[in-house]
Design a protein around this motif. Structure first.
Motif, PDB file in Angstrom:
ATOM      1  N   MET A 189       0.827  -1.201   0.000  1.00  0.00           N
ATOM      2  CA  MET A 189       0.000   0.000   0.000  1.00  0.00           C
ATOM      3  C   MET A 189       0.872   1.266   0.000  1.00  0.00           C
ATOM      4  SD  MET A 189      -2.973  -1.117   2.695  1.00  0.00           S
ATOM      5  CE  MET A 189      -3.630   0.525   2.743  1.00  0.00           C
ATOM      6  N   ARG A 190       1.903   1.252   0.848  1.00  0.00           N
ATOM      7  CA  ARG A 190       2.773   2.415   0.911  1.00  0.00           C
ATOM      8  C   ARG A 190       3.568   2.575  -0.388  1.00  0.00           C
ATOM      9  NH1 ARG A 190       5.215   1.762   7.063  1.00  0.00           N
ATOM     10  NH2 ARG A 190       3.284   2.294   8.167  1.00  0.00           N
ATOM     11  N   LYS A 191       3.958   1.457  -0.977  1.00  0.00           N
ATOM     12  CA  LYS A 191       4.714   1.520  -2.223  1.00  0.00           C
ATOM     13  C   LYS A 191       3.883   2.139  -3.340  1.00  0.00           C
ATOM     14  CE  LYS A 191       7.537  -1.340  -5.267  1.00  0.00           C
ATOM     15  NZ  LYS A 191       8.025  -2.717  -5.555  1.00  0.00           N
ATOM     16  N   ALA A 192       2.594   1.778  -3.394  1.00  0.00           N
ATOM     17  CA  ALA A 192       1.717   2.351  -4.416  1.00  0.00           C
ATOM     18  C   ALA A 192       1.551   3.855  -4.211  1.00  0.00           C
ATOM     19  CB  ALA A 192       0.360   1.651  -4.377  1.00  0.00           C
ATOM     20  N   ASP A 193       1.353   4.270  -2.944  1.00  0.00           N
ATOM     21  CA  ASP A 193       1.254   5.699  -2.649  1.00  0.00           C
ATOM     22  C   ASP A 193       2.556   6.416  -2.992  1.00  0.00           C
ATOM     23  OD1 ASP A 193      -1.176   4.953  -1.731  1.00  0.00           O
ATOM     24  OD2 ASP A 193      -0.767   5.302   0.390  1.00  0.00           O
ATOM     25  N   TYR A 194       3.668   5.784  -2.650  1.00  0.00           N
ATOM     26  CA  TYR A 194       4.985   6.373  -2.876  1.00  0.00           C
ATOM     27  C   TYR A 194       5.264   6.536  -4.364  1.00  0.00           C
ATOM     28  CZ  TYR A 194      10.003   6.990  -2.041  1.00  0.00           C
ATOM     29  OH  TYR A 194      11.271   7.489  -1.985  1.00  0.00           O
ATOM     30  N   ALA A 195       4.912   5.508  -5.157  1.00  0.00           N
ATOM     31  CA  ALA A 195       5.177   5.558  -6.601  1.00  0.00           C
ATOM     32  C   ALA A 195       4.351   6.658  -7.278  1.00  0.00           C
ATOM     33  CB  ALA A 195       4.874   4.200  -7.230  1.00  0.00           C
ATOM     34  N   SER A 196       3.091   6.777  -6.910  1.00  0.00           N
ATOM     35  CA  SER A 196       2.254   7.811  -7.520  1.00  0.00           C
ATOM     36  C   SER A 196       2.743   9.213  -7.143  1.00  0.00           C
ATOM     37  CB  SER A 196       0.793   7.630  -7.100  1.00  0.00           C
ATOM     38  OG  SER A 196       0.656   7.715  -5.688  1.00  0.00           O
ATOM     39  N   THR A 197       3.220   9.383  -5.900  1.00  0.00           N
ATOM     40  CA  THR A 197       3.758  10.683  -5.492  1.00  0.00           C
ATOM     41  C   THR A 197       5.035  11.008  -6.261  1.00  0.00           C
ATOM     42  OG1 THR A 197       2.863  10.257  -3.272  1.00  0.00           O
ATOM     43  CG2 THR A 197       4.402  12.085  -3.502  1.00  0.00           C
ATOM     44  N   CYS A 198       5.870   9.988  -6.505  1.00  0.00           N
ATOM     45  CA  CYS A 198       7.085  10.206  -7.301  1.00  0.00           C
ATOM     46  C   CYS A 198       6.731  10.627  -8.721  1.00  0.00           C
ATOM     47  CB  CYS A 198       7.935   8.933  -7.314  1.00  0.00           C
ATOM     48  SG  CYS A 198       8.746   8.558  -5.746  1.00  0.00           S
ATOM     49  N   ASN A 199       5.688  10.049  -9.279  1.00  0.00           N
ATOM     50  CA  ASN A 199       5.262  10.439 -10.631  1.00  0.00           C
ATOM     51  C   ASN A 199       4.831  11.902 -10.675  1.00  0.00           C
ATOM     52  OD1 ASN A 199       5.740   7.829 -11.521  1.00  0.00           O
ATOM     53  ND2 ASN A 199       3.622   7.176 -11.210  1.00  0.00           N
ATOM     54  N   VAL A 200       4.123  12.325  -9.623  1.00  0.00           N
ATOM     55  CA  VAL A 200       3.697  13.731  -9.559  1.00  0.00           C
ATOM     56  C   VAL A 200       4.909  14.650  -9.429  1.00  0.00           C
ATOM     57  CG1 VAL A 200       2.426  15.412  -8.168  1.00  0.00           C
ATOM     58  CG2 VAL A 200       1.423  13.181  -8.621  1.00  0.00           C
ATOM     59  N   PHE A 201       5.898  14.252  -8.612  1.00  0.00           N
ATOM     60  CA  PHE A 201       7.085  15.077  -8.418  1.00  0.00           C
ATOM     61  C   PHE A 201       7.889  15.191  -9.712  1.00  0.00           C
ATOM     62  CE2 PHE A 201       6.125  15.440  -4.126  1.00  0.00           C
ATOM     63  CZ  PHE A 201       7.109  16.120  -3.432  1.00  0.00           C
ATOM     64  N   ARG A 202       7.992  14.107 -10.473  1.00  0.00           N
ATOM     65  CA  ARG A 202       8.716  14.186 -11.744  1.00  0.00           C
ATOM     66  C   ARG A 202       8.015  15.130 -12.717  1.00  0.00           C
ATOM     67  NH1 ARG A 202       8.695   8.532 -10.967  1.00  0.00           N
ATOM     68  NH2 ARG A 202      10.682   7.762 -10.133  1.00  0.00           N
ATOM     69  N   THR A 203       6.695  15.076 -12.724  1.00  0.00           N
ATOM     70  CA  THR A 203       5.941  15.975 -13.597  1.00  0.00           C
ATOM     71  C   THR A 203       6.155  17.429 -13.200  1.00  0.00           C
ATOM     72  OG1 THR A 203       4.265  14.250 -13.877  1.00  0.00           O
ATOM     73  CG2 THR A 203       3.650  16.480 -14.503  1.00  0.00           C
ATOM     74  N   ALA A 204       6.106  17.711 -11.900  1.00  0.00           N
ATOM     75  CA  ALA A 204       6.324  19.077 -11.424  1.00  0.00           C
ATOM     76  C   ALA A 204       7.747  19.539 -11.728  1.00  0.00           C
ATOM     77  CB  ALA A 204       6.048  19.161  -9.923  1.00  0.00           C
ATOM     78  N   TYR A 205       8.715  18.651 -11.569  1.00  0.00           N
ATOM     79  CA  TYR A 205      10.105  19.019 -11.842  1.00  0.00           C
ATOM     80  C   TYR A 205      10.316  19.327 -13.323  1.00  0.00           C
ATOM     81  CZ  TYR A 205      15.179  18.671 -12.192  1.00  0.00           C
ATOM     82  OH  TYR A 205      16.495  18.936 -12.450  1.00  0.00           O
ATOM     83  N   LYS A 206       9.678  18.554 -14.190  1.00  0.00           N
ATOM     84  CA  LYS A 206       9.794  18.796 -15.631  1.00  0.00           C
ATOM     85  C   LYS A 206       9.254  20.183 -15.989  1.00  0.00           C
ATOM     86  CE  LYS A 206       7.159  18.700 -19.603  1.00  0.00           C
ATOM     87  NZ  LYS A 206       5.807  19.221 -19.846  1.00  0.00           N
ATOM     88  N   ILE A 207       8.129  20.563 -15.396  1.00  0.00           N
ATOM     89  CA  ILE A 207       7.543  21.871 -15.680  1.00  0.00           C
ATOM     90  C   ILE A 207       8.451  22.987 -15.173  1.00  0.00           C
ATOM     91  CG2 ILE A 207       5.575  23.372 -15.210  1.00  0.00           C
ATOM     92  CD1 ILE A 207       3.837  20.874 -15.051  1.00  0.00           C
ATOM     93  N   GLY A 208       8.980  22.844 -13.949  1.00  0.00           N
ATOM     94  CA  GLY A 208       9.858  23.861 -13.394  1.00  0.00           C
ATOM     95  C   GLY A 208      11.195  23.942 -14.103  1.00  0.00           C
ATOM     96  N   LYS A 209      11.750  22.800 -14.494  1.00  0.00           N
ATOM     97  CA  LYS A 209      13.049  22.772 -15.161  1.00  0.00           C
ATOM     98  C   LYS A 209      13.010  23.491 -16.504  1.00  0.00           C
ATOM     99  CE  LYS A 209      17.243  21.323 -16.160  1.00  0.00           C
ATOM    100  NZ  LYS A 209      18.433  21.909 -15.505  1.00  0.00           N
ATOM    101  N   HIS A 210      11.907  23.363 -17.222  1.00  0.00           N
ATOM    102  CA  HIS A 210      11.788  23.973 -18.540  1.00  0.00           C
ATOM    103  C   HIS A 210      11.064  25.319 -18.507  1.00  0.00           C
ATOM    104  CE1 HIS A 210      13.362  20.456 -20.659  1.00  0.00           C
ATOM    105  NE2 HIS A 210      12.688  19.732 -19.796  1.00  0.00           N
ATOM    106  N   GLY A 211      10.777  25.842 -17.305  1.00  0.00           N
ATOM    107  CA  GLY A 211      10.196  27.172 -17.189  1.00  0.00           C
ATOM    108  C   GLY A 211       8.785  27.283 -17.724  1.00  0.00           C
ATOM    109  N   ARG A 212       8.029  26.201 -17.681  1.00  0.00           N
ATOM    110  CA  ARG A 212       6.672  26.231 -18.186  1.00  0.00           C
ATOM    111  C   ARG A 212       5.733  26.888 -17.162  1.00  0.00           C
ATOM    112  NH1 ARG A 212       5.693  26.609 -22.761  1.00  0.00           N
ATOM    113  NH2 ARG A 212       3.592  25.794 -22.404  1.00  0.00           N
ATOM    114  N   PRO A 213       4.560  27.368 -17.596  1.00  0.00           N
ATOM    115  CA  PRO A 213       3.597  27.970 -16.648  1.00  0.00           C
ATOM    116  C   PRO A 213       3.070  26.944 -15.651  1.00  0.00           C
ATOM    117  CG  PRO A 213       3.081  28.585 -18.925  1.00  0.00           C
ATOM    118  CD  PRO A 213       4.125  27.519 -18.998  1.00  0.00           C
TER     119      PRO A 213
END
Length: 685
Positions: A189-213
């Motif tokens: 259960m924790r692994k599933a929660d952890y993996a989905s949170t990591c996916n969200v963090f990668r998405t946020a990092y991609k937006i910030g890294k490339h200066g997107r809105p």
């Protein structure tokens, strides 16, 4: 401006005090939570010792062989048992329920369920299912006017709880625990929660890294969900993205500072001031240090909002790092600007040349009509129009070189445009003089050399000794050009003899002062300061004399060690070994001194790159960004690793450790999807 802090005991103590203060705050919270946990476990142990266990039965009726009115035992255990169990129960009823309902416990004459209590303390139920807080907390009591009514109420509650879905689910989980699967279930259960949170963090990092809105976050999450990626329920909004971005940047900055402080690395602080598009004055702070390696690297670190002027910027920097600022180092590119300014004062004719080019700049930048006419003139003579800017201004010499190049390349187009209108007759008279063409060739040669030198000094891998070599070589070039003209000067001299340049006839005009060629380049050679740090020349093997004494350069090495607070004796011994090896290998004892010398930044070009990144991020449509958030975005854009090398797990762990929600959290409402008014043509598509 660059500031080279001395990383001695005082620097380490001041910087460490800051982190000790933060550490103490966290330790206080940790000790408080540990005390509460110990108190809770102690009370739980006492309660379990006073509780009586029981097993399940098929119904809530008594057996025929049991007597509800048997005499109660008078020993101590019986009295304690009677005290803990409900008063309406006799000793026989206690024995009956204790035998047939092993999950039944009692505390302070109230009933509870041991299975539900254990499961509730270890794992959450599925969405829509919750363990009864009354049964798990031993809060079930009887009701009724007489003892018989109270006994019936307890029988009914026990039977209803035994048959409830929640209790059966808790029993099932406990049975799995006996097969060593409960821990695995929790981890899954924790692994599933952890993996989905990591996916969200990668998405946020991609937006910030490339200066997107920020508004790209919900759209990118929706796209990944449609592609089958688990993104959880929450942390999908643009506000969540901003918080995640701030968290990642703060953790990265913390790692940089910890590496510098814990390893007592030499540190160079680069400072420059700029103004944002919204009119706010900010201080750009960059760091240069050997972070996680032997080779120093320069990184952008922070934007600091300024309300006043430069003196406040120094105090802001000192307050930020809590370190002394003993060594102030001026940017080498700005030194070139100062050298050119000194040449302007010494050599006649340059100011007239500068004034004329400033008039060209004002003419074509103030009037779009004149710019359009010049473009047409350049097209008619087959030339590519280059931008004409200011020359010898506060900007670096590379911009002045581009302006002179534009005038040189577009000379014929300028003459055609000036002759087309009578009001430009004065400009045309100056443009077509022999003196102006000669001055243009001299300035083109000089600014080409200075521009190449300026670009070399802006390189990220440029060290102090390399810059010293570059400046020394450039001085020799200027001294040579006193007697040997450069290529553009030679072309201008030939045009002076023929009285024609780029198919334009030239004439003499005594009012246009000709620059003295020899004096100009001799002044450049004298004003270009090659002695960035005179003692570092002893570290350059090509500057050693032919007959090398064993103590050559020892005094200079000692002065460098005292200035940078490096081990003096070890460095001297290492330098002597370095001389014996003919500079073929760098001894380990000399490396700390070389690292300290290489830590000094040659120029503040990294601050200029941060300005460019700031202007790219803070556009006309995004001019209300907070300075702190803007600083975090620039930090990720300039220093963050590529997306495939970004380790999201590290930042998710610190995020969850702060008590923040995971992407799969069910304790809050998920963001509702934005409704879009449908179009009838979508059916066809």
């Amino acid at each position: 401006m660059q500031i080279m802090p001395q990383t001695g005991p005082h620097h380490h103590s001041n910087t460490t005090n800051l982190f000790n203060h933060l550490h103490k705050n966290h330790m206080k919270e940790f000790r408080e939570s540990l005390r509460m946990k110990s108190k809770k476990e102690s009370s739980g142990t006492q309660a379990n010792e006073s509780c009586t266990s029981a097993a399940a039965a098929d119904d809530g009726t008594f057996g025929d062989d049991e007597d509800e009115n048997d005499t109660i035992s008078t020993d101590d255990n019986s009295r304690d048992s009677e005290h803990e169990w409900p008063e309406c129960w006799s000793q026989a009823q206690v024995r009956y329920f204790s035998t047939n309902y092993k999950w039944l416990i009692s505390r302070n004459q109230k009933l509870g369920c041991s299975v539900c209590s254990q499961v509730c303390a270890r794992v959450d139920m599925q969405q829509g299912q919750r363990v009864s807080q009354e049964w798990s907390g031993c809060l079930i009591s009887s009701f009724g006017r007489d003892k018989a009514a109270q006994q019936n109420s307890l029988r009914k509650k026990i039977k209803e709880h035994r048959d409830s879905i929640y209790h059966k689910k808790a029993v099932e989980i406990k049975e799995k625990a006996t097969q060593n699967t409960m821990q695995k279930h929790i981890e899954d259960m924790r692994k599933a929660d952890y993996a989905s949170t990591c996916n969200v963090f990668r998405t946020a990092y991609k937006i910030g890294k490339h200066g997107r809105p920020f508004t790209d976050m919900p759209i990118d999450v929706q796209l990944q969900v449609l592609n089958g990626v688990k993104m959880g329920r929450v942390l999908h909004s643009n506000n969540s993205f901003a918080n995640i971005l701030d968290h990642i940047a703060a953790e990265m900055k913390k790692k940089v500072v910890n590496d510098i402080v814990m390893n007592e690395r030499k540190l160079c602080v680069l400072i420059d001031e700029s103004t944002t598009i919204s009119g706010k004055s900010v201080l750009v702070v960059c760091l240069r240090s050997a972070i996680s390696s032997e080779n120093p690297d320069t990184i952008f670190f922070e934007l600091i909002y300024l309300s006043d002027a430069w003196e406040e910027s120094r105090s802001c920097c000192a307050a930020l790092f809590q370190i002394p600022l003993p060594v102030v180092w001026h940017c080498s590119n700005h030194r070139l600007e100062l050298a050119v300014c000194d040449v302007l004062k010494e050599v006649g004719g340059i100011n007239h040349f500068k004034i004329f080019l400033d008039q060209l700049y004002s003419l074509y930048h103030a009037s779009p009509k004149d710019q359009r006419e010049l473009t047409e003139s350049a097209h008619n003579v087959g030339q590519r129009l280059l931008g004409i800017g200011r020359v010898l201004s506060v900007r670096w010499v590379a911009s002045s070189e581009r302006t002179v190049k534009a005038v040189w390349e577009n000379y014929q187009a300028l003459q055609v445009h000036f002759t087309s209108r009578a009001k430009y007759k004065g400009l045309n008279d100056v443009l077509t003089t022999v003196s102006f063409v000669v001055n243009l060739g001299i300035m083109y040669d000089a600014l080409t050399e200075l521009s190449d030198l300026s670009r070399m000094l802006q390189r990220r891998d440029m060290t102090l000794d390399q810059a010293d070599r570059q400046l020394d070589r450039q001085i020799r070039v200027f001294e040579s050009m006193v007697s040997t003209p450069g290529p553009y000067t030679q072309t201008a001299i030939e045009a002076e003899k023929e009285k024609i340049f780029r198919n334009v006839c030239l004439h003499e005009n005594q009012r246009v002062i000709k620059i003295n060629h020899g004096q100009f380049f001799r002044s450049l050679a004298e004003n270009t300061d090659s002695h960035l740090l005179s003692d570092i020349k002893v570290l350059q093997s090509d500057s050693w004399p032919a007959s090398l004494d064993i103590q050559y350069g020892d005094a200079a090495v000692r002065r460098l060690c005292q200035r940078f607070r490096v081990g003096e004796r070890e460095s001297v011994l290492g330098f002597r070994e370095y001389k014996d090896l003919k500079a073929s290998k760098t001894p380990a004892a000399l490396k700390p001194l070389l690292t300290a010398v290489h830590t000094i930044a040659v120029s503040t070009s990294e601050c200029e790159r941060a300005f460019s990144s700031m202007n790219y991020t803070l556009t006309d449509k995004r001019n209300s960004l907070d300075i702190k958030r803007l600083s975090n975005m620039i930090f990720l854009k300039c220093n963050g690793p590529p997306l495939d090398q970004f380790n999201a797990q590290t930042y998710v762990q610190t995020w969850l450790a702060l008590g923040r929600r995971s992407a799969a959290s069910t304790n809050c409402e998920a963001q509702s999807e934005r409704k879009v008014e449908p179009k009838t043509c979508w059916i066809l598509f």
